[in-house]
Design a protein around this motif. Structure first.
Motif, PDB file in Angstrom:
ATOM      1  N   ILE A  78      23.871 -14.793  53.045  1.00  0.00           N
ATOM      2  CA  ILE A  78      23.011 -15.028  51.990  1.00  0.00           C
ATOM      3  C   ILE A  78      23.844 -14.904  50.671  1.00  0.00           C
ATOM      4  O   ILE A  78      24.811 -14.287  50.703  1.00  0.00           O
ATOM      5  CB  ILE A  78      21.723 -13.942  52.005  1.00  0.00           C
ATOM      6  CG1 ILE A  78      22.501 -12.501  52.097  1.00  0.00           C
ATOM      7  CG2 ILE A  78      20.556 -14.399  52.855  1.00  0.00           C
ATOM      8  CD1 ILE A  78      21.308 -11.401  51.760  1.00  0.00           C
ATOM      9  N   TYR A  79      23.315 -15.467  49.861  1.00  0.00           N
ATOM     10  CA  TYR A  79      23.943 -15.611  48.456  1.00  0.00           C
ATOM     11  C   TYR A  79      23.166 -14.769  47.431  1.00  0.00           C
ATOM     12  O   TYR A  79      21.941 -15.217  47.091  1.00  0.00           O
ATOM     13  CB  TYR A  79      24.368 -16.935  47.735  1.00  0.00           C
ATOM     14  CG  TYR A  79      25.070 -16.922  46.520  1.00  0.00           C
ATOM     15  CD1 TYR A  79      26.592 -16.911  46.491  1.00  0.00           C
ATOM     16  CD2 TYR A  79      24.429 -16.910  45.442  1.00  0.00           C
ATOM     17  CE1 TYR A  79      27.167 -16.990  45.153  1.00  0.00           C
ATOM     18  CE2 TYR A  79      25.025 -16.855  44.337  1.00  0.00           C
ATOM     19  CZ  TYR A  79      26.530 -16.954  44.176  1.00  0.00           C
ATOM     20  OH  TYR A  79      27.427 -16.884  42.993  1.00  0.00           O
ATOM     21  N   ILE A  80      23.520 -13.802  46.877  1.00  0.00           N
ATOM     22  CA  ILE A  80      22.666 -12.799  45.905  1.00  0.00           C
ATOM     23  C   ILE A  80      23.572 -12.583  44.647  1.00  0.00           C
ATOM     24  O   ILE A  80      24.844 -12.334  44.689  1.00  0.00           O
ATOM     25  CB  ILE A  80      22.532 -11.394  46.660  1.00  0.00           C
ATOM     26  CG1 ILE A  80      21.690 -11.315  47.605  1.00  0.00           C
ATOM     27  CG2 ILE A  80      21.898 -10.465  45.300  1.00  0.00           C
ATOM     28  CD1 ILE A  80      21.194 -10.306  48.281  1.00  0.00           C
ATOM     29  N   LEU A  81      23.092 -13.069  43.816  1.00  0.00           N
ATOM     30  CA  LEU A  81      23.535 -12.853  42.252  1.00  0.00           C
ATOM     31  C   LEU A  81      22.795 -11.919  41.464  1.00  0.00           C
ATOM     32  O   LEU A  81      21.513 -12.332  41.251  1.00  0.00           O
ATOM     33  CB  LEU A  81      23.676 -14.329  41.766  1.00  0.00           C
ATOM     34  CG  LEU A  81      24.437 -14.640  40.442  1.00  0.00           C
ATOM     35  CD1 LEU A  81      25.066 -15.972  40.522  1.00  0.00           C
ATOM     36  CD2 LEU A  81      23.692 -14.238  39.244  1.00  0.00           C
ATOM     37  N   PHE A 135      28.337 -10.689  37.791  1.00  0.00           N
ATOM     38  CA  PHE A 135      27.170 -11.029  38.380  1.00  0.00           C
ATOM     39  C   PHE A 135      27.086 -11.748  39.791  1.00  0.00           C
ATOM     40  O   PHE A 135      26.326 -11.869  40.532  1.00  0.00           O
ATOM     41  CB  PHE A 135      26.172 -11.863  37.509  1.00  0.00           C
ATOM     42  CG  PHE A 135      26.256 -11.631  35.989  1.00  0.00           C
ATOM     43  CD1 PHE A 135      25.886 -10.352  35.447  1.00  0.00           C
ATOM     44  CD2 PHE A 135      26.527 -12.602  35.051  1.00  0.00           C
ATOM     45  CE1 PHE A 135      26.095 -10.088  34.181  1.00  0.00           C
ATOM     46  CE2 PHE A 135      26.578 -12.227  33.639  1.00  0.00           C
ATOM     47  CZ  PHE A 135      26.416 -10.928  33.509  1.00  0.00           C
ATOM     48  N   THR A 136      28.427 -11.764  40.040  1.00  0.00           N
ATOM     49  CA  THR A 136      28.768 -12.518  41.693  1.00  0.00           C
ATOM     50  C   THR A 136      29.188 -11.290  42.368  1.00  0.00           C
ATOM     51  O   THR A 136      29.875 -11.558  43.277  1.00  0.00           O
ATOM     52  CB  THR A 136      29.776 -13.521  41.625  1.00  0.00           C
ATOM     53  OG1 THR A 136      30.941 -13.120  41.164  1.00  0.00           O
ATOM     54  CG2 THR A 136      29.248 -14.677  40.718  1.00  0.00           C
ATOM     55  N   GLY A 137      29.158 -10.109  41.591  1.00  0.00           N
ATOM     56  CA  GLY A 137      30.105  -8.891  42.318  1.00  0.00           C
ATOM     57  C   GLY A 137      29.950  -8.611  43.544  1.00  0.00           C
ATOM     58  O   GLY A 137      30.667  -8.281  44.449  1.00  0.00           O
ATOM     59  N   LEU A 138      28.466  -8.591  43.830  1.00  0.00           N
ATOM     60  CA  LEU A 138      27.791  -8.217  45.227  1.00  0.00           C
ATOM     61  C   LEU A 138      28.233  -8.956  46.218  1.00  0.00           C
ATOM     62  O   LEU A 138      28.643  -8.691  47.459  1.00  0.00           O
ATOM     63  CB  LEU A 138      26.317  -7.794  45.048  1.00  0.00           C
ATOM     64  CG  LEU A 138      25.767  -7.349  46.468  1.00  0.00           C
ATOM     65  CD1 LEU A 138      26.468  -6.170  46.817  1.00  0.00           C
ATOM     66  CD2 LEU A 138      24.412  -6.988  46.167  1.00  0.00           C
ATOM     67  N   LEU A 184      20.757 -17.848  40.263  1.00  0.00           N
ATOM     68  CA  LEU A 184      20.944 -17.849  38.958  1.00  0.00           C
ATOM     69  C   LEU A 184      19.858 -17.973  37.905  1.00  0.00           C
ATOM     70  O   LEU A 184      19.784 -17.294  36.926  1.00  0.00           O
ATOM     71  CB  LEU A 184      22.443 -18.578  38.846  1.00  0.00           C
ATOM     72  CG  LEU A 184      23.073 -18.551  37.319  1.00  0.00           C
ATOM     73  CD1 LEU A 184      23.313 -17.083  36.844  1.00  0.00           C
ATOM     74  CD2 LEU A 184      24.420 -19.414  37.206  1.00  0.00           C
ATOM     75  N   ASP A 185      19.338 -18.985  38.251  1.00  0.00           N
ATOM     76  CA  ASP A 185      18.060 -19.131  37.297  1.00  0.00           C
ATOM     77  C   ASP A 185      17.066 -18.056  37.381  1.00  0.00           C
ATOM     78  O   ASP A 185      16.471 -17.482  36.390  1.00  0.00           O
ATOM     79  CB  ASP A 185      17.103 -20.405  37.833  1.00  0.00           C
ATOM     80  CG  ASP A 185      17.901 -21.768  37.432  1.00  0.00           C
ATOM     81  OD1 ASP A 185      18.754 -21.687  36.762  1.00  0.00           O
ATOM     82  OD2 ASP A 185      17.385 -22.582  38.019  1.00  0.00           O
ATOM     83  N   LYS A 202      25.752 -19.084  33.344  1.00  0.00           N
ATOM     84  CA  LYS A 202      25.277 -20.275  34.258  1.00  0.00           C
ATOM     85  C   LYS A 202      25.803 -21.713  33.924  1.00  0.00           C
ATOM     86  O   LYS A 202      25.898 -22.299  34.591  1.00  0.00           O
ATOM     87  CB  LYS A 202      23.611 -20.239  33.855  1.00  0.00           C
ATOM     88  CG  LYS A 202      23.068 -21.436  34.405  1.00  0.00           C
ATOM     89  CD  LYS A 202      21.639 -21.276  34.262  1.00  0.00           C
ATOM     90  CE  LYS A 202      20.681 -22.738  34.727  1.00  0.00           C
ATOM     91  NZ  LYS A 202      20.969 -23.362  35.857  1.00  0.00           N
ATOM     92  N   LYS A 203      26.293 -21.665  32.765  1.00  0.00           N
ATOM     93  CA  LYS A 203      26.850 -23.116  32.226  1.00  0.00           C
ATOM     94  C   LYS A 203      28.321 -23.056  32.883  1.00  0.00           C
ATOM     95  O   LYS A 203      28.545 -24.191  33.425  1.00  0.00           O
ATOM     96  CB  LYS A 203      27.317 -22.947  30.743  1.00  0.00           C
ATOM     97  CG  LYS A 203      25.747 -23.227  29.775  1.00  0.00           C
ATOM     98  CD  LYS A 203      26.135 -23.302  28.649  1.00  0.00           C
ATOM     99  CE  LYS A 203      24.535 -23.484  27.725  1.00  0.00           C
ATOM    100  NZ  LYS A 203      25.242 -23.668  26.097  1.00  0.00           N
ATOM    101  N   ILE A 204      28.991 -22.261  33.130  1.00  0.00           N
ATOM    102  CA  ILE A 204      30.368 -22.110  33.907  1.00  0.00           C
ATOM    103  C   ILE A 204      29.885 -22.208  35.342  1.00  0.00           C
ATOM    104  O   ILE A 204      30.719 -23.280  35.819  1.00  0.00           O
ATOM    105  CB  ILE A 204      30.868 -20.839  33.677  1.00  0.00           C
ATOM    106  CG1 ILE A 204      31.171 -20.432  32.246  1.00  0.00           C
ATOM    107  CG2 ILE A 204      32.090 -20.741  34.420  1.00  0.00           C
ATOM    108  CD1 ILE A 204      31.696 -19.179  31.925  1.00  0.00           C
ATOM    109  N   VAL A 205      29.014 -21.715  35.926  1.00  0.00           N
ATOM    110  CA  VAL A 205      28.916 -21.810  37.101  1.00  0.00           C
ATOM    111  C   VAL A 205      28.334 -23.379  37.473  1.00  0.00           C
ATOM    112  O   VAL A 205      29.030 -23.831  38.657  1.00  0.00           O
ATOM    113  CB  VAL A 205      27.646 -20.845  37.660  1.00  0.00           C
ATOM    114  CG1 VAL A 205      27.271 -21.316  39.213  1.00  0.00           C
ATOM    115  CG2 VAL A 205      28.399 -19.559  37.566  1.00  0.00           C
TER     116      VAL A 205
END
Length: 268
Positions: A78-81, A135-138, A184-185, A202-205
């Motif tokens: 899973i991806y958690i942000l 915010f992507t740390g976890l 992210l949204d 978000k713009k970078i991602v």
């Protein structure tokens, strides 16, 4: 007949790998939380990797068919942000429970079916070896832990004649990519501390994830790790040059750059 186990089998990378393996002559046990009807050489097995009981039931279904597995390929994840100071404890723990402990549970339960020259392929992330971004740390932490687990497992299983490899993909055109966008949204709308910073991030991602690859490319890496005589430990795919360049810089400079990009410049 060779048998393989694929977790996360009905996601993008898992589905592509199942299809490729069956074309190459494997019979595949397709493990996922939600499965589909059986197809030629595909045996669906419903499993929740966060539950030891569920994993053991799945292994019982497998052993009813065969007592030998040639390969185990892990895609369940899973991806958690989120921000590390706002995330709930439940979500924090769940990230580890799926991305790390789920792999551990499957491998431990399937070990009696893995014989000499069997293969275990674990999917990490291009973020795993890099210093985490805000915010992507976890997610990065769980995948980094997973890679340490994978290397340790490789050290141990080589003594039993079992080979372990890691695939480290960047952005792949799958449901997980959509999930990361949705995450992210949701974070942008949920955060109370980082409202401005999250929107900038978000713009970078969005620009990074626009450069994605098809799942079949991951499937081919997985098949290579399974089929060659001497598989590599690490297979990289679609690495982002800007992230790699950033990671080459001293950490103090990395943090300064990220702060300059994401921090709101308030004027009097």
């Amino acid at each position: 007949m060779d048998y393989a186990v694929v977790t996360g089998a009905y996601g993008g990378m898992g589905r592509a790998t199942v299809e490729l393996l069956t074309k190459k002559g494997f019979t595949v046990f397709a493990l996922d939380r939600k499965v589909e009807d059986p197809t030629p050489n595909v045996i669906p097995v419903e499993v929740d990797v966060t539950s030891e009981e569920s994993v053991l039931r799945a292994v019982e279904q497998i052993t009813a068919v065969t007592n030998e597995i040639k390969a185990v390929v892990h895609f369940a994840g899973i991806y958690i942000l989120d921000s590390l100071v706002e995330i709930t404890e439940e979500r924090f723990i769940r990230a580890f429970n799926v991305n790390l402990f789920g792999v551990y549970r499957i491998n431990k339960a399937l070990l009696p079916l893995l014989k000499n020259n069997s293969r275990v392929v674990i999917t990490a992330s291009e973020l795993a070896p890099l210093d985490p971004l805000p915010f992507t740390g976890l997610y990065a932490i769980t995948k980094s832990a997973l890679e340490k687990y994978a290397y340790s497992l490789r050290m141990e299983l080589q003594l039993l004649g079992i080979k372990v490899s890691v695939i480290r993909p960047g952005a792949v055109k799958t449901g997980l990519l959509k999930n990361s966008t949705d995450e992210l949204d949701e974070f942008c709308s949920r955060t109370r501390i980082y409202t401005y910073n999250a929107k900038r991030f978000k713009k970078i991602v969005d620009s990074v994830e626009a450069k994605n690859v098809e799942p079949i490319r991951v499937a081919k890496k997985a098949f290579k790790a399974i089929s060659v005589k001497h598989p590599k430990y690490l297979y990289n795919l679609n690495r982002n040059p800007l992230l790699r360049l950033l990671n080459l810089l001293p950490r103090r400079l990395q943090t300064a750059i990220i702060k300059g990009i994401l921090k709101e410049n308030k004027r009097a």
